[in-house]
Design a protein around this motif. Structure first.
Motif, PDB file in Angstrom:
ATOM      1  N   ASN A 189       0.804  -1.223   0.000  1.00 36.11           N
ATOM      2  CA  ASN A 189       0.000   0.000   0.000  1.00 36.11           C
ATOM      3  C   ASN A 189       0.833   1.268   0.000  1.00 36.11           C
ATOM      4  O   ASN A 189       0.332   2.339  -0.360  1.00 36.11           O
ATOM      5  CB  ASN A 189      -0.969  -0.012   1.183  1.00 36.11           C
ATOM      6  CG  ASN A 189      -2.125  -0.965   0.951  1.00 36.11           C
ATOM      7  OD1 ASN A 189      -2.976  -0.727   0.109  1.00 36.11           O
ATOM      8  ND2 ASN A 189      -2.136  -2.079   1.672  1.00 36.11           N
ATOM      9  N   ASP A 231       0.811   1.459  -3.769  1.00 39.64           N
ATOM     10  CA  ASP A 231      -0.520   1.741  -4.329  1.00 39.64           C
ATOM     11  C   ASP A 231      -1.146   3.024  -3.801  1.00 39.64           C
ATOM     12  O   ASP A 231      -1.853   3.717  -4.531  1.00 39.64           O
ATOM     13  CB  ASP A 231      -1.477   0.583  -4.012  1.00 39.64           C
ATOM     14  CG  ASP A 231      -1.162  -0.664  -4.815  1.00 39.64           C
ATOM     15  OD1 ASP A 231      -0.222  -0.625  -5.631  1.00 39.64           O
ATOM     16  OD2 ASP A 231      -1.835  -1.685  -4.608  1.00 39.64           O
ATOM     17  N   ASN A 257      -7.493   1.925  -9.948  1.00 38.99           N
ATOM     18  CA  ASN A 257      -7.102   1.121  -8.795  1.00 38.99           C
ATOM     19  C   ASN A 257      -8.315   0.641  -8.012  1.00 38.99           C
ATOM     20  O   ASN A 257      -8.366  -0.501  -7.546  1.00 38.99           O
ATOM     21  CB  ASN A 257      -6.165   1.942  -7.901  1.00 38.99           C
ATOM     22  CG  ASN A 257      -5.482   1.112  -6.841  1.00 38.99           C
ATOM     23  OD1 ASN A 257      -5.688   1.311  -5.651  1.00 38.99           O
ATOM     24  ND2 ASN A 257      -4.641   0.178  -7.248  1.00 38.99           N
ATOM     25  N   THR A 258      -9.311   1.516  -7.882  1.00 41.40           N
ATOM     26  CA  THR A 258     -10.558   1.131  -7.220  1.00 41.40           C
ATOM     27  C   THR A 258     -11.286   0.051  -8.013  1.00 41.40           C
ATOM     28  O   THR A 258     -11.791  -0.924  -7.447  1.00 41.40           O
ATOM     29  CB  THR A 258     -11.474   2.353  -7.043  1.00 41.40           C
ATOM     30  OG1 THR A 258     -10.809   3.343  -6.256  1.00 41.40           O
ATOM     31  CG2 THR A 258     -12.784   1.969  -6.371  1.00 41.40           C
ATOM     32  N   SER A 316      -9.687  -3.277  -7.510  1.00 45.37           N
ATOM     33  CA  SER A 316      -9.970  -3.862  -6.193  1.00 45.37           C
ATOM     34  C   SER A 316     -11.393  -4.409  -6.107  1.00 45.37           C
ATOM     35  O   SER A 316     -11.674  -5.264  -5.256  1.00 45.37           O
ATOM     36  CB  SER A 316      -9.762  -2.818  -5.096  1.00 45.37           C
ATOM     37  OG  SER A 316     -10.746  -1.795  -5.165  1.00 45.37           O
TER      38      SER A 316
END
Length: 308
Positions: free
Chosen positions: A143, A146, A170-171, A174
């Motif tokens: 993280n 990221d 990125n969201t 995920s």
């Protein structure tokens, strides 16, 4: 003002304030808004046939929307840009979440299992102390890339549109970037684009960790472990962090009740780790942040120097 100078201010602001609860208890966080957009696209388009094409179109819509919002917000001037960038960085919140695991581990194993479950997706119910510590340190390393280095990198390159596009992708990764029946085709484009956007930041994160720990001479071994990792990018900061702290990371772990025999990172190093090692990882998070801030300030200074 240049992106570099704005980024330097945003890095400092995020480190000081983090994510204040009084604000995000009243307003939806940008990550929440991005998640809602991804959820809507998933519900509307993840049906029927040609799901890979539909998934690619969904990502295109998401990227275009994020870029448009970024350009619109940029008209608000340097103050708005700095505030937005600070909101989209996650240094202080990352440190708080990781440090909380060490604090809980010093209280009891049940508390630590409950705390680490907030930052990792693996099964935590029966974790031992070393497994909890490894999970927290792996989360810290991944993280850091990221949530801090990659957003900062894309803001430096593309301003608010750049960082918003990165956070949106990125969201999406995920939420829909899973290799299961529902998302294998539809989430393919989101997962691949996220891999591309993290390609350089992940390696930069690993390089900064290795440099600060005096481990650059071990870069070939770091690269070897990173390439054996299940993720094309997460292995770089994890392998560098493992050698910086002289411990082993990754290895077997359980997901949804099934044990997965994943490769060790720095597997010959010590595996009996605990809260003090999490503390060391937190210190490395701040050292990388300081190095990155210094580099960004140096870039801003070079840009400001008169030519000729």
């Amino acid at each position: 003002m240049t992106n570099a100078l704005l980024l330097a201010l945003a890095l400092i602001l995020d480190a000081l304030l983090g994510e204040p609860r009084w604000l995000w208890s009243r307003l939806p966080h940008p990550a929440v808004l991005a998640g809602r957009a991804v959820g809507w696209l998933d519900e509307a388009m993840n049906t029927g046939t040609v799901r890979r094409i539909k998934g690619a179109l969904a990502v295109l819509i998401l990227v275009a929307g994020a870029a448009a919002v970024g350009h619109l917000l940029a008209f608000g001037g340097p103050v708005v840009e700095t505030l937005c960038a600070a909101i989209l960085l996650a240094q202080k919140s990352l440190v708080q979440h990781v440090a909380a695991v060490a604090k809980a581990l010093r209280r009891s194993l049940p508390d630590a299992r409950e705390t680490v479950a907030m930052i990792v997706s693996r099964d935590c119910r029966d974790m031992t102390e070393p497994q909890i510590a490894r999970s927290a340190i792996e989360s810290a390393a991944e993280n850091l890339s990221d949530g801090v280095v990659a957003p900062a990198f894309w803001f430096l390159i593309g301003g608010l549109p750049g960082i918003l596009v990165y956070k949106a992708v990125n969201t999406a990764d995920s939420m829909i970037g899973y290799r299961n029946d529902k998302y294998l085709a539809f989430g393919w484009a989101a997962a691949r684009l996220d891999d591309v956007l993290n390609l350089i930041p992940a390696r930069l994160t690993g390089l900064m960790i290795a440099f600060l720990a005096g481990q650059l001479h071990r870069w070939p071994a770091i690269a070897q472990d990173a390439r054996a990792h299940r993720s094309p990018n997460a292995g770089w900061p994890e392998a560098a962090m493992a050698r910086a702290l002289d411990l082993a990371l990754a290895g077997p772990r359980s997901y949804d009740g099934q044990l997965r025999q994943l490769a060790w990172v720095n597997g010959d190093a010590r595996k009996d780790i605990g809260a003090s090692d999490i503390d060391s990882a937190v210190k490395m998070l701040w050292r990388v942040w300081a190095l990155m801030l210094g580099l960004v300030i140096a870039i801003a200074t070079l840009i400001a120097l008169p030519i000729g």
